[in-house]
Enzyme design. Structure first.
Site, PDB file in Angstrom:
ATOM      1  CG  HIS A  68       3.881  -4.231  -3.213  1.00 49.69           C
ATOM      2  ND1 HIS A  68       4.460  -4.005  -2.026  1.00 49.69           N
ATOM      3  CD2 HIS A  68       4.211  -3.290  -4.055  1.00 49.69           C
ATOM      4  CE1 HIS A  68       4.773  -2.799  -1.800  1.00 49.69           C
ATOM      5  NE2 HIS A  68       4.955  -2.310  -3.389  1.00 49.69           N
ATOM      6  CG  ASP A 181       6.244   1.351  -1.607  1.00 52.07           C
ATOM      7  OD1 ASP A 181       5.486   0.292  -1.971  1.00 52.07           O
ATOM      8  OD2 ASP A 181       7.255   1.584  -1.817  1.00 52.07           O
ATOM      9  CD  GLU A 213       7.529  -4.164  -5.023  1.00 47.12           C
ATOM     10  OE1 GLU A 213       8.029  -3.588  -5.669  1.00 47.12           O
ATOM     11  OE2 GLU A 213       7.743  -3.678  -3.716  1.00 47.12           O
ATOM     12  CD  GLU A 214       8.553  -2.471  -0.799  1.00 43.68           C
ATOM     13  OE1 GLU A 214       9.914  -2.366  -1.369  1.00 43.68           O
ATOM     14  OE2 GLU A 214       7.794  -1.656  -1.054  1.00 43.68           O
ATOM     15  CG  ASP A 236       4.308  -0.169  -6.029  1.00 50.94           C
ATOM     16  OD1 ASP A 236       4.237   0.889  -5.162  1.00 50.94           O
ATOM     17  OD2 ASP A 236       4.758  -1.143  -6.183  1.00 50.94           O
ATOM     18  CG  HIS A 330      11.102   2.010   0.398  1.00 47.29           C
ATOM     19  ND1 HIS A 330      12.049   1.331  -0.187  1.00 47.29           N
ATOM     20  CD2 HIS A 330       9.985   1.743  -0.058  1.00 47.29           C
ATOM     21  CE1 HIS A 330      11.237   0.362  -1.070  1.00 47.29           C
ATOM     22  NE2 HIS A 330      10.103   0.911  -0.967  1.00 47.29           N
TER      23      HIS A 330
HETATM   24 ZN   LIG Z   1       6.059  -0.630  -3.754  1.00 46.68          ZN
END
Ligand SMILES: [Zn+2]
Length: 364
Positions: A68, A181, A213-214, A236, A330
């Site tokens: 992603h 990420d 995706e998020e 990922d 994140h």
């Molecule tokens: Zn991810």
């Protein structure tokens, strides 16, 4: 050919702002980079970038490998009369790491720098000093003196916002960056594409840089439906638990090789996860053993990857999650491990090259 020739692409991608649903700059970037090696590159209606490398025969297996390209962030929710901005979360943003961070607000007239205001320390009473401020109580300073001035800058409710770009190599083979990420996954995808572009493979390979995706974890689904692959490999980041605060949770750590997931599960809302096709998972383990690459087996309760929903597409696509270990997921800056990334590239390249019609993924 070396698995990594340069980190320039990763550096460039860590400076791109691409909130979920607002991936335009990453779409253009990935399409451009993939087109350097493959001529068949397209963007589907949702924004997934799909590059195709034809296999030796038209009835060979179809392999999809995806990463992603969107990132977590925020959306402007309200502009105060004073010109300060209120924000809503998009994706799993940790509130504890937000105060004093730099943000990019993608206004209609261009990017605007924002600072999440932490209450001045001198005037913070002792009882507030160790508390996490909730997102709805935070505010962003963009330098505007009024709502009208903020609007004049092109900022409205709905304006996408991300962390400020950052990338730097660290000592000891580590890398620090904004949105590793999953820009790290996109980088791995591009290297595998580069390494496989000129090789004869029995499988037709679909390289997919996916969207949303998020946000919903399901942006890949329409691409997978269209491609209808026999095998799906998700790329990922895996949470490295080698930091003092997490080391009781798992043994996934830097320097111990690529991560192969045995289990992901997220119960809050999504009620989904992936238990990979066992034969496909072990094919990855065996390929790594042949290459003398160590692998880490991961069990991740509390999160999931986009491959989870591929089990619901058509007849249920056999899928496996592959990852490189990353710390501080994140947060505004994440830290990843370069040697593990290199080994992941080597492993994926060999594994995909080795997929032939004889690979049996049947379930008995
Ligand atoms: Zn991810």
């Amino acid at each position: 050919m070396k698995p990594i020739e340069s980190l320039d692409q990763l550096q460039q991608m860590c400076h791109i702002s691409a909130l979920s649903g607002h991936e335009e700059d990453m779409i253009v970037y990935m399409k451009g980079e993939m087109s350097r090696y493959l001529s068949n590159v397209r963007v589907d209606r949702l924004g997934n970038v799909i590059a195709v490398k034809e296999g030796k025969s038209s009835d060979g297996p179809k392999v999809m490998i995806s990463a992603h390209m969107d990132e977590v962030g925020f959306m402007v929710r309200k502009i105060e009369p004073s010109g300060f901005i209120r924000i809503a979360r998009v994706g799993g943003v940790p509130e504890k790491s937000l105060p004093a961070q730099r943000l990019v607000l993608r206004g209609s007239k261009g990017d605007v720098l924002g600072i999440i205001g932490p209450k001045s320390h001198h005037l913070t009473p002792p009882e507030e000093r160790y508390k996490v401020v909730r997102i709805n109580d935070l505010y962003v300073d963009i330098g505007a003196h009024s709502k009208a001035e903020a609007e004049e800058m092109g900022i409205y409710p709905g304006t996408p916002v991300t962390y400020h770009g950052f990338f730097q190599e660290m000592a000891g083979g580590q890398i620090a960056g904004k949105a590793l990420d999953n820009r790290a996954g996109c980088f791995v995808l591009l290297q595998v594409l580069r390494l496989l572009a000129d090789k004869d493979s029995s499988a037709t390979i679909y390289f997919v840089a996916s969207v949303q995706e998020e946000f919903s974890i399901r942006g890949i689904v329409p691409a997978a439906f269209t491609i209808n692959p026999d095998i799906a490999i998700g790329l990922d980041v895996a949470i490295a638990c080698d930091t003092p605060d997490l080391n009781a949770l798992s043994d996934v750590r830097f320097g111990a090789g690529p991560v192969i997931s045995h289990y992901t599960f997220h119960g809050r809302g999504t009620l989904c996860g992936l238990i990979p096709n066992p034969k496909l998972r072990e094919y990855m383990v065996e390929t790594a053993a042949q290459l003398n690459i160590p692998v880490q087996r991961s069990v991740f309760f509390g999160g999931l990857y986009e491959t989870s929903f591929l089990t619901l597409v058509r007849e249920g696509i056999p899928a496996v999650d592959m990852a490189l270990p990353v710390r501080y997921t994140h947060a505004p800056i994440e830290v990843g491990s370069l040697p593990d990334m290199e080994q992941l590239i080597i492993l994926l390249t060999a594994a995909i090259e080795g997929v032939g019609p004889e690979l049996d993924l049947s379930r008995g």
